[in-house]
Structures are given as C-alpha cells and as structure tokens.
Design a protein around this motif. Structure first.
Motif, PDB file in Angstrom:
ATOM      1  N   LEU A 152       8.197   7.368  -6.771  1.00 17.87           N
ATOM      2  CA  LEU A 152       8.878   6.093  -6.923  1.00 17.87           C
ATOM      3  C   LEU A 152       8.640   5.573  -8.321  1.00 17.87           C
ATOM      4  O   LEU A 152       7.503   5.463  -8.747  1.00 17.87           O
ATOM      5  CB  LEU A 152       8.268   5.129  -5.893  1.00 17.87           C
ATOM      6  CG  LEU A 152       8.953   3.813  -5.613  1.00 17.87           C
ATOM      7  CD1 LEU A 152      10.346   4.058  -5.071  1.00 17.87           C
ATOM      8  CD2 LEU A 152       8.153   3.033  -4.588  1.00 17.87           C
ATOM      9  N   ALA A 153       9.719   5.293  -9.030  1.00 20.12           N
ATOM     10  CA  ALA A 153       9.556   4.715 -10.367  1.00 20.12           C
ATOM     11  C   ALA A 153       8.996   3.303 -10.213  1.00 20.12           C
ATOM     12  O   ALA A 153       9.386   2.590  -9.300  1.00 20.12           O
ATOM     13  CB  ALA A 153      10.892   4.672 -11.085  1.00 20.12           C
ATOM     14  N   PRO A 154       8.088   2.900 -11.108  1.00 18.21           N
ATOM     15  CA  PRO A 154       7.558   1.530 -11.034  1.00 18.21           C
ATOM     16  C   PRO A 154       8.671   0.511 -11.236  1.00 18.21           C
ATOM     17  O   PRO A 154       9.498   0.662 -12.128  1.00 18.21           O
ATOM     18  CB  PRO A 154       6.561   1.472 -12.194  1.00 18.21           C
ATOM     19  CG  PRO A 154       6.310   2.877 -12.602  1.00 18.21           C
ATOM     20  CD  PRO A 154       7.513   3.673 -12.216  1.00 18.21           C
ATOM     21  N   ILE A 155       8.703  -0.509 -10.377  1.00 21.23           N
ATOM     22  CA  ILE A 155       9.711  -1.567 -10.492  1.00 21.23           C
ATOM     23  C   ILE A 155       9.030  -2.784 -11.104  1.00 21.23           C
ATOM     24  O   ILE A 155       8.019  -3.245 -10.580  1.00 21.23           O
ATOM     25  CB  ILE A 155      10.255  -1.958  -9.100  1.00 21.23           C
ATOM     26  CG1 ILE A 155      10.752  -0.717  -8.344  1.00 21.23           C
ATOM     27  CG2 ILE A 155      11.365  -2.991  -9.228  1.00 21.23           C
ATOM     28  CD1 ILE A 155      10.917  -0.939  -6.854  1.00 21.23           C
ATOM     29  N   ARG A 156       9.574  -3.292 -12.202  1.00 14.08           N
ATOM     30  CA  ARG A 156       8.979  -4.467 -12.837  1.00 14.08           C
ATOM     31  C   ARG A 156       9.599  -5.757 -12.300  1.00 14.08           C
ATOM     32  O   ARG A 156      10.738  -5.765 -11.853  1.00 14.08           O
ATOM     33  CB  ARG A 156       9.135  -4.403 -14.350  1.00 14.08           C
ATOM     34  CG  ARG A 156       8.424  -3.204 -14.913  1.00 14.08           C
ATOM     35  CD  ARG A 156       8.215  -3.207 -16.407  1.00 14.08           C
ATOM     36  NE  ARG A 156       7.594  -1.945 -16.795  1.00 14.08           N
ATOM     37  CZ  ARG A 156       6.296  -1.703 -16.718  1.00 14.08           C
ATOM     38  NH1 ARG A 156       5.473  -2.641 -16.313  1.00 14.08           N
ATOM     39  NH2 ARG A 156       5.812  -0.527 -17.056  1.00 14.08           N
ATOM     40  N   CYS A 157       8.822  -6.836 -12.400  1.00 14.75           N
ATOM     41  CA  CYS A 157       9.281  -8.127 -11.875  1.00 14.75           C
ATOM     42  C   CYS A 157      10.608  -8.587 -12.491  1.00 14.75           C
ATOM     43  O   CYS A 157      11.437  -9.175 -11.815  1.00 14.75           O
ATOM     44  CB  CYS A 157       8.216  -9.193 -12.095  1.00 14.75           C
ATOM     45  SG  CYS A 157       6.819  -8.965 -10.987  1.00 14.75           S
ATOM     46  N   CYS A 158      10.802  -8.295 -13.787  1.00 12.00           N
ATOM     47  CA  CYS A 158      12.027  -8.762 -14.440  1.00 12.00           C
ATOM     48  C   CYS A 158      13.277  -8.145 -13.806  1.00 12.00           C
ATOM     49  O   CYS A 158      14.360  -8.704 -13.887  1.00 12.00           O
ATOM     50  CB  CYS A 158      11.992  -8.477 -15.939  1.00 12.00           C
ATOM     51  SG  CYS A 158      11.653  -6.747 -16.320  1.00 12.00           S
ATOM     52  N   LEU A 172       4.206  -5.082 -12.579  1.00 14.03           N
ATOM     53  CA  LEU A 172       4.828  -4.218 -11.575  1.00 14.03           C
ATOM     54  C   LEU A 172       4.954  -4.964 -10.251  1.00 14.03           C
ATOM     55  O   LEU A 172       4.044  -5.683  -9.840  1.00 14.03           O
ATOM     56  CB  LEU A 172       3.995  -2.950 -11.385  1.00 14.03           C
ATOM     57  CG  LEU A 172       3.914  -2.053 -12.620  1.00 14.03           C
ATOM     58  CD1 LEU A 172       2.967  -0.896 -12.376  1.00 14.03           C
ATOM     59  CD2 LEU A 172       5.296  -1.541 -13.005  1.00 14.03           C
ATOM     60  N   ALA A 173       6.096  -4.752  -9.601  1.00 13.60           N
ATOM     61  CA  ALA A 173       6.380  -5.462  -8.350  1.00 13.60           C
ATOM     62  C   ALA A 173       5.309  -5.215  -7.295  1.00 13.60           C
ATOM     63  O   ALA A 173       4.923  -6.122  -6.570  1.00 13.60           O
ATOM     64  CB  ALA A 173       7.747  -5.055  -7.822  1.00 13.60           C
ATOM     65  N   HIS A 174       4.791  -3.975  -7.219  1.00  6.85           N
ATOM     66  CA  HIS A 174       3.802  -3.730  -6.163  1.00  6.85           C
ATOM     67  C   HIS A 174       2.489  -4.454  -6.469  1.00  6.85           C
ATOM     68  O   HIS A 174       1.755  -4.823  -5.570  1.00  6.85           O
ATOM     69  CB  HIS A 174       3.596  -2.232  -5.904  1.00  6.85           C
ATOM     70  CG  HIS A 174       2.732  -1.545  -6.890  1.00  6.85           C
ATOM     71  ND1 HIS A 174       3.247  -0.937  -8.006  1.00  6.85           N
ATOM     72  CD2 HIS A 174       1.393  -1.377  -6.951  1.00  6.85           C
ATOM     73  CE1 HIS A 174       2.257  -0.408  -8.700  1.00  6.85           C
ATOM     74  NE2 HIS A 174       1.115  -0.665  -8.090  1.00  6.85           N
ATOM     75  N   GLU A 175       2.209  -4.687  -7.758  1.00  7.21           N
ATOM     76  CA  GLU A 175       1.000  -5.452  -8.098  1.00  7.21           C
ATOM     77  C   GLU A 175       1.183  -6.912  -7.691  1.00  7.21           C
ATOM     78  O   GLU A 175       0.258  -7.558  -7.211  1.00  7.21           O
ATOM     79  CB  GLU A 175       0.703  -5.351  -9.592  1.00  7.21           C
ATOM     80  CG  GLU A 175       0.154  -3.991  -9.975  1.00  7.21           C
ATOM     81  CD  GLU A 175       0.079  -3.788 -11.487  1.00  7.21           C
ATOM     82  OE1 GLU A 175       0.239  -4.774 -12.243  1.00  7.21           O
ATOM     83  OE2 GLU A 175      -0.126  -2.637 -11.894  1.00  7.21           O
ATOM     84  N   ARG A 211       0.819  -1.209   0.000  1.00  3.95           N
ATOM     85  CA  ARG A 211       0.000   0.000   0.000  1.00  3.95           C
ATOM     86  C   ARG A 211       0.853   1.260   0.000  1.00  3.95           C
ATOM     87  O   ARG A 211       0.576   2.229  -0.698  1.00  3.95           O
ATOM     88  CB  ARG A 211      -0.939  -0.008   1.209  1.00  3.95           C
ATOM     89  CG  ARG A 211      -1.992  -1.088   1.101  1.00  3.95           C
ATOM     90  CD  ARG A 211      -3.338  -0.611   1.578  1.00  3.95           C
ATOM     91  NE  ARG A 211      -3.272  -0.203   2.977  1.00  3.95           N
ATOM     92  CZ  ARG A 211      -3.673  -0.971   3.979  1.00  3.95           C
ATOM     93  NH1 ARG A 211      -4.160  -2.163   3.739  1.00  3.95           N
ATOM     94  NH2 ARG A 211      -3.590  -0.555   5.209  1.00  3.95           N
ATOM     95  N   LEU A 212       1.928   1.257   0.810  1.00  5.24           N
ATOM     96  CA  LEU A 212       2.827   2.418   0.853  1.00  5.24           C
ATOM     97  C   LEU A 212       3.479   2.660  -0.501  1.00  5.24           C
ATOM     98  O   LEU A 212       3.595   3.794  -0.959  1.00  5.24           O
ATOM     99  CB  LEU A 212       3.927   2.189   1.897  1.00  5.24           C
ATOM    100  CG  LEU A 212       3.528   2.385   3.350  1.00  5.24           C
ATOM    101  CD1 LEU A 212       4.640   1.893   4.263  1.00  5.24           C
ATOM    102  CD2 LEU A 212       3.237   3.856   3.631  1.00  5.24           C
TER     103      LEU A 212
END
Length: 180
Positions: free
Chosen positions: A27-33, A107-110, A16-17
C-alpha cells in the motif's frame, strides 16, 4: 451530513492493518493533504458566538476552527455545546475543545493512530506556515483507509479474510475496553 460516530476500536484496527500493509509495501503511503476536506468552515476570534452557532448548525458540524484572519492560523476550536451555552459572547471568550494540529504531509495511518488514541475526533491540517488548509475527521480516515485495505485485498477470499480479521480485532478491542 452529520459525522458518523466512529468506534475507536474500528479506527485502531484499521490503522494496524494499514500500517502492516505499508510495511509489506502493499500500500502506498497516503498523506493527509490527499484526503483532507478543503472546504473549510471557520470563524474569527472577533466573531460572535451566535455566528459560530449558525455556522455549526448550517453545516451540521461538531466543531469549528477559530482562525486568525491575517495569518490563517488555528487559534482554538469551539464545539456546539460551548457555543450554544454562550451565545452572547465573542468567540475569543469561549473555551477551546481539545484538537489535533497536524502537518499536511503526515501519513494518514499515523493520523489514524493519533485520533484513535486521543480525545479529538478530527484533525486540523496545516501547511508549513501553520495555516489551516484542511480538516480530516475520523470518518474520513475510516473511509479512506478501509477502501485502501479492500482495494489491496484483490481476491474475494483475501477480502473476506481481511474483514474477518477486522471484526476479530474489533471484538478484541471491545472486550479489552470493557475490562478497563
């Protein structure tokens, strides 16, 4: 080492944060890869449960993806308990544990949201051809999202405030889980 057991509350609070930080463009979106582990330990469907057991033990893993040799696609995921109690069987005969299959661009947060809400502790990361290219565990996510959060909190006051709110959210989640 052994994957540390993550409290779902921690993961969810962080998710959530981080989501909030991304909405505010902090914060730039961080992708799983970017965060997945690429050194994959797998077995094939025609391997023995005994071999699967050896690999799980040797690498101190909780679960092991079963991958089709030709295509590199994930068929199932077997865990220690299943493998240990069926050592005479072939991997293809073993029941699968629940697992998440996600695309490397997610996206990592997803993914954090998915892992916080579902039974799986790790996600199998696949490319456009559904080939297994990596794995992300809850602990990986906590580490990376937590670091992103702390990096964002430039001053110590911000940092301690964001840790305090994490602790508050976690306490709240622990309370609401106890009520369930």
């Amino acid at each position: 080492g052994m994957p540390l057991h993550v409290q779902r509350g921690d993961l969810y609070a962080l998710f959530r944060l981080v989501e909030e930080a991304q909405r505010r463009r902090h914060l730039a979106p961080i992708r799983c890869c970017k965060i997945m582990s690429r050194d994959l330990v797998t077995v094939g469907p025609d391997d023995s449960a005994e071999l699967a057991f050896e690999r799980l033990r040797e690498h101190a893993l909780r679960a092991l993806p079963v991958v089709e040799p030709e295509s590199g696609r994930v068929l199932t995921v077997v865990d220690v308990a299943t493998v240990a109690s069926n050592r005479g069987a072939l991997v293809r005969e073993l029941p699968s544990v629940h697992f998440e299959l996600v695309h490397e661009d997610l996206l990592a947060h997803e993914l954090a949201s998915t892992l916080a809400n579902g039974p799986a502790h790790e996600a199998m990361i696949v490319d456009d051809d559904s080939r297994l290219v990596g794995i992300v565990t809850q602990s990986d996510l906590l580490a990376i999202l937590g670091r992103a959060q702390l990096n964002r909190a430039r001053s110590m006051t911000q940092r301690s405030a964001s840790l305090r709110s994490l602790q508050r959210e976690r306490a709240e989640l622990v309370r609401s889980n106890a009520r369930r």
